[in-house]
Design a protein around this motif. Structure first.
Motif, mmCIF file in Angstrom:
data_model
loop_
_atom_site.group_PDB
_atom_site.id
_atom_site.type_symbol
_atom_site.label_atom_id
_atom_site.label_comp_id
_atom_site.label_asym_id
_atom_site.label_seq_id
_atom_site.Cartn_x
_atom_site.Cartn_y
_atom_site.Cartn_z
ATOM 1 N N THR A 23 49.086 41.957 38.013
ATOM 2 C CA THR A 23 48.760 43.182 38.343
ATOM 3 C C THR A 23 47.652 43.743 37.487
ATOM 4 N N LYS A 26 44.405 41.878 38.874
ATOM 5 C CA LYS A 26 44.157 42.647 39.916
ATOM 6 C C LYS A 26 43.442 43.884 39.774
ATOM 7 N N ILE A 27 43.806 44.656 38.831
ATOM 8 C CA ILE A 27 43.356 46.124 38.502
ATOM 9 C C ILE A 27 41.847 45.605 37.962
ATOM 10 N N ASP A 29 39.761 42.791 37.877
ATOM 11 C CA ASP A 29 38.887 42.144 38.848
ATOM 12 C C ASP A 29 38.488 43.378 40.021
ATOM 13 N N SER A 30 39.106 44.175 40.323
ATOM 14 C CA SER A 30 38.715 45.449 41.060
ATOM 15 C C SER A 30 37.739 46.338 40.696
ATOM 16 N N ILE A 31 37.834 46.413 39.409
ATOM 17 C CA ILE A 31 37.015 47.145 38.634
ATOM 18 C C ILE A 31 35.714 46.624 38.573
ATOM 19 N N ASP A 33 34.429 44.132 40.485
ATOM 20 C CA ASP A 33 33.816 44.144 41.811
ATOM 21 C C ASP A 33 33.253 45.314 41.905
ATOM 22 N N VAL A 34 33.754 46.534 41.809
ATOM 23 C CA VAL A 34 33.240 47.730 42.187
ATOM 24 C C VAL A 34 31.820 47.942 41.433
#
Length: 57
Positions: A23, A26-27, A29-31, A33-34
């Protein structure tokens, strides 16, 4: 005031510590990417104002 801010950060840290590694990844990676998209847009808009052509961006 500072005590409230510190307690919020401690709560966030405790919550983060309890998350499974998958988890957390994933968090993160999302940050990433943004922010990559934001920086890419900022770079392109700043290059668009110059006379130099955009390369292979």
């Amino acid at each position: 005031m500072w005590a409230k801010i510190v307690s919020i950060f401690l709560s966030l840290f405790e919550t983060w510590s309890k998350l499974p590694d998958e988890t957390k990844e994933k968090i993160i990676d999302s940050i990433v990417d943004v922010f990559s998209d934001l920086f890419r847009q900022q770079y392109r808009s700043s290059k668009g104002g110059s006379s130099k052509e955009q390369g292979d961006a």
